[in-house]
Design an enzyme around this catalytic site. Structure first.
Site, PDB file in Angstrom:
ATOM      1  N   ASN A 149       0.784  -1.241   0.000  1.00  0.00           N
ATOM      2  CA  ASN A 149       0.000   0.000   0.000  1.00  0.00           C
ATOM      3  C   ASN A 149       0.820   1.298   0.000  1.00  0.00           C
ATOM      4  O   ASN A 149       0.379   2.288  -0.559  1.00  0.00           O
ATOM      5  CB  ASN A 149      -1.061  -0.012   1.103  1.00  0.00           C
ATOM      6  N   GLU A 244       5.418  -4.031  11.985  1.00  0.00           N
ATOM      7  CA  GLU A 244       4.376  -2.997  11.844  1.00  0.00           C
ATOM      8  C   GLU A 244       3.201  -3.668  11.147  1.00  0.00           C
ATOM      9  O   GLU A 244       3.255  -3.902   9.939  1.00  0.00           O
ATOM     10  CB  GLU A 244       4.903  -1.820  11.004  1.00  0.00           C
ATOM     11  N   CYS A 278      -3.210   1.097   6.861  1.00  0.00           N
ATOM     12  CA  CYS A 278      -3.200   0.428   8.176  1.00  0.00           C
ATOM     13  C   CYS A 278      -3.856   1.274   9.252  1.00  0.00           C
ATOM     14  O   CYS A 278      -4.553   0.775  10.112  1.00  0.00           O
ATOM     15  CB  CYS A 278      -1.763   0.091   8.575  1.00  0.00           C
TER      16      CYS A 278
HETATM   17  P1  NAD Z   1       1.005  -9.154   3.545  1.00  0.00           P
HETATM   18  O1  NAD Z   1       1.229  -9.572   4.945  1.00  0.00           O
HETATM   19  O2  NAD Z   1       0.189 -10.019   2.669  1.00  0.00           O
HETATM   20  O3  NAD Z   1       2.407  -8.973   2.791  1.00  0.00           O
HETATM   21  C1  NAD Z   1       3.409  -8.111   3.268  1.00  0.00           C
HETATM   22  C2  NAD Z   1       4.768  -8.585   2.747  1.00  0.00           C
HETATM   23  O4  NAD Z   1       5.095  -9.836   3.360  1.00  0.00           O
HETATM   24  C3  NAD Z   1       4.812  -8.818   1.249  1.00  0.00           C
HETATM   25  O5  NAD Z   1       6.075  -8.402   0.749  1.00  0.00           O
HETATM   26  C4  NAD Z   1       4.703 -10.335   1.143  1.00  0.00           C
HETATM   27  O6  NAD Z   1       5.248 -10.862  -0.043  1.00  0.00           O
HETATM   28  C5  NAD Z   1       5.499 -10.770   2.353  1.00  0.00           C
HETATM   29  N1  NAD Z   1       5.239 -12.122   2.859  1.00  0.00           N
HETATM   30  C6  NAD Z   1       4.156 -12.899   2.678  1.00  0.00           C
HETATM   31  N2  NAD Z   1       4.313 -14.078   3.341  1.00  0.00           N
HETATM   32  C7  NAD Z   1       5.509 -14.029   3.954  1.00  0.00           C
HETATM   33  C8  NAD Z   1       6.235 -14.924   4.804  1.00  0.00           C
HETATM   34  N3  NAD Z   1       5.745 -16.109   5.146  1.00  0.00           N
HETATM   35  N4  NAD Z   1       7.436 -14.543   5.266  1.00  0.00           N
HETATM   36  C9  NAD Z   1       7.936 -13.333   4.952  1.00  0.00           C
HETATM   37  N5  NAD Z   1       7.301 -12.440   4.144  1.00  0.00           N
HETATM   38  C10 NAD Z   1       6.104 -12.787   3.655  1.00  0.00           C
HETATM   39  O7  NAD Z   1       0.385  -7.660   3.595  1.00  0.00           O
HETATM   40  P2  NAD Z   1      -0.202  -6.784   2.395  1.00  0.00           P
HETATM   41  O8  NAD Z   1      -1.535  -7.313   1.980  1.00  0.00           O
HETATM   42  O9  NAD Z   1       0.835  -6.543   1.349  1.00  0.00           O
HETATM   43  O10 NAD Z   1      -0.399  -5.368   3.131  1.00  0.00           O
HETATM   44  C11 NAD Z   1      -1.531  -5.038   3.860  1.00  0.00           C
HETATM   45  C12 NAD Z   1      -1.279  -5.217   5.338  1.00  0.00           C
HETATM   46  O11 NAD Z   1      -0.177  -4.414   5.756  1.00  0.00           O
HETATM   47  C13 NAD Z   1      -2.455  -4.730   6.166  1.00  0.00           C
HETATM   48  O12 NAD Z   1      -2.691  -5.641   7.205  1.00  0.00           O
HETATM   49  C14 NAD Z   1      -1.982  -3.391   6.692  1.00  0.00           C
HETATM   50  O13 NAD Z   1      -2.633  -2.964   7.869  1.00  0.00           O
HETATM   51  C15 NAD Z   1      -0.533  -3.670   6.912  1.00  0.00           C
HETATM   52  N6  NAD Z   1       0.220  -2.413   6.997  1.00  0.00           N
HETATM   53  C16 NAD Z   1       0.711  -2.020   8.216  1.00  0.00           C
HETATM   54  C17 NAD Z   1       1.384  -0.800   8.331  1.00  0.00           C
HETATM   55  C18 NAD Z   1       1.948  -0.347   9.649  1.00  0.00           C
HETATM   56  O14 NAD Z   1       2.837   0.507   9.627  1.00  0.00           O
HETATM   57  N7  NAD Z   1       1.498  -0.856  10.785  1.00  0.00           N
HETATM   58  C19 NAD Z   1       1.559   0.006   7.196  1.00  0.00           C
HETATM   59  C20 NAD Z   1       1.044  -0.437   5.975  1.00  0.00           C
HETATM   60  C21 NAD Z   1       0.386  -1.651   5.886  1.00  0.00           C
END
Ligand code: NAD
Length: 470
Positions: A149, A244, A278
């Protein structure tokens, strides 16, 4: 685009399409890293530790500042890439780039302020005639794993503090939206010795599990969903972690709130990037005395939003990231309706678009507000008083940000002291962040803080050095 390992472009036969969610066209392709490539990236970063350690703080500062200037030069191109790969309205992408430039500059500045301290070791038994001080030293190899995002600014929040503290990095961007993050990494890599900045693309779990199992990786800085974060926490061994994770942020509108101010802020908070944020407003908790006026005004403002082509500067609401996201949002809206909620406006679906939606009569046990809903939804929960509002705000596994609107200082203080979240804002919705503030949630929303100064602290380890003066 390709991966970057030891300053060489790396491709593979197996590639993934990057799809523009607006029109489902293929924007570009990325390689899929296999185990051999992931291990090469880790070794490249490991070998480069020595090279970045030879740089002075002054050199790190100038390198990060020069990279910042390059990012400024490429602002329009990278913003366009964010919009193509995520569907984020172009004004939002340009704003993300403005923030990114500032975040990188904060990191350059912070690279000159990494202090150890004098330790009054003679205050402890046996400490006579010993002089001691601490030194902040790098962790080593940092894996930066980012979501779709905010593909540029969140990558900077990890890579820049890692570099400021003289670590080497491997960026693993989301496979949904990797291109703009890869462009950023290429800019940073040009300003550092070979192997200091590396990238990996492909499937998150495959790459992630190899990184998790490898002892040459010293830290994982992850932003993403709760399930992925919990998987990382359960498998990281002795690696340092910053997580995060997701949010389900409440914003409370109390009976004496300035309703126009609250509505304007909720419009931004609930619908920014179609709610795929988020710290988006995910639960609007409103006292019953003002609920009718608040709902009417929110519906009127919601109906003014422009839904359309994200490249158009007049667009407020673009598509969601993909069709599965649209299906999930619709499913939880329909579930809420089945259980008694009312659609005041919106809930229209077309291709990858979901229209901004106001839902009234929402109860805090409905799926739409129990789990994190990444869509343009404004769910209104009615409460009788401030105590019930706080109880509902805290009835969540998440605790990222929160907001409260009230003109009463006593109620404001009660809320800021009682709400369990990493930040609480008074007369501001939860959707607020500057890139130098400590940012990070409580409970399942994560562990550790970002915000450059705080992230730099977490990119170092502390060594105590003592001299026997006898
Ligand atoms: P996601 O968890 O699906 O993916 C995030 C990243 O993790 C991607 O690069 C993905 O390829 C990788 N990934 C997936 N499986 C993994 C594993 N087993 N080991 C290591 N890496 C792995 O999240 P998304 O759909 O891309 O993003 C949305 C989420 O991110 C929402 O829950 C949102 O709230 C959160 N978010 C949090 C913040 C914050 O600062 N707290 C900021 C932005 C987004």
């Amino acid at each position: 685009m390709d991966m970057l390992i030891n300053s060489e472009k790396i491709s593979t036969d197996k590639r993934l399409d990057i799809i523009n969610p607006y029109d489902n066209t293929v924007v570009d392709t990325i390689p899929v890293a296999d185990e051999k490539i992931v291990l090469e990236a880790i070794q490249s970063a490991k070998h480069a530790e020595e090279k970045i350690n030879e740089l002075t703080s002054r050199e790190i500062y100038y390198r990060l500042s020069d990279a910042c200037e390059d990012l400024r030069q490429q602002k329009e191109k990278i913003a366009k890439s964010i919009t193509q790969e995520t569907g984020k309205p172009i004004n939002g992408s340009l704003y993300e780039l403005d923030r990114s430039i500032e975040t990188l500059m904060f990191a350059a500045e912070e690279s000159k302020r990494i202090y150890g301290e004098n330790v009054p070791i003679d205050a402890g038994l046996g400490g006579n005639n010993v002089m001691a001080f601490t030194k902040k030293i790098p962790l080593g190899v940092v894996a930066a794993i980012t979501p779709f995002n905010y593909p540029v600014n969140l990558a900077i929040h990890k890579m820049a503090p890692a570099l400021a503290a003289r670590n080497t990095v491997i960026l693993k961007p989301s496979k949904e939206a990797p291109l703009s993050g890869l462009m950023l990494a290429e800019i940073l890599a040009e300003h550092f010795p070979n192997g200091v900045v590396n990238t990996l693309t492909g499937f998150g779990k495959e790459i992630g599990d190899i990184i998790l199992a490898n002892d040459d990786v010293n830290k994982i800085s992850f932003t993403g969903s709760v399930p992925t974060g919990v998987h990382i926490a359960n498998n990281a061994g002795m690696k340092k972690l910053t997580l995060e994770l997701g949010g389900n942020d409440p914003t409370l509108i109390l009976k004496d709130a300035d309703i126009d101010k609250a509505v304007a802020d909720i419009i931004n908070g609930a619908y920014l990037f179609s709610g795929q944020v988020c710290m988006g407003v995910k639960r609007i908790i409103v006292e019953n005395k003002i609920i009718d006026e608040f709902t009417d005004k929110l519906v009127k403002q919601t109906n003014k939003l422009n839904v359309g082509n994200p490249m158009d500067k007049n667009t407020d609401i673009g598509p969601l990231i993909n069709n599965n996201a649209v299906k999930y949002v619709d499913e939880v809206v329909q579930d809420a309706v089945q259980l008694g909620a009312d659609i005041e406006t919106g809930a229209k679906v077309k291709d990858n678009f979901y229209w901004p939606t106001v839902l009234s009569g929402v109860k805090d046990n409905m799926k739409i507000v129990c789990n994190e809903t990444f869509g343009p939804i404004a769910p209104i929960i009615e409460v009788k008083d401030i105590d019930e509002a706080i109880k509902i705000a805290n009835n969540s596994q998440y605790g990222l940000n929160a907001g409260v609107f009230t003109e009463n200082i006593h109620d404001a203080l009660k809320c800021v002291n009682s709400i369990e979240s990493g930040s609480v804002f008074v007369n501001k919705a939860s959707t607020f962040r500057t890139d130098n503030m400590p940012f990070g949630g409580f409970k399942y929303s994560g562990m550790g803080k970002e915000g450059i100064k705080y992230a730099v602290e977490d990119m170092c380890k502390t060594k105590l050095i003592g001299f026997n003066l006898n």
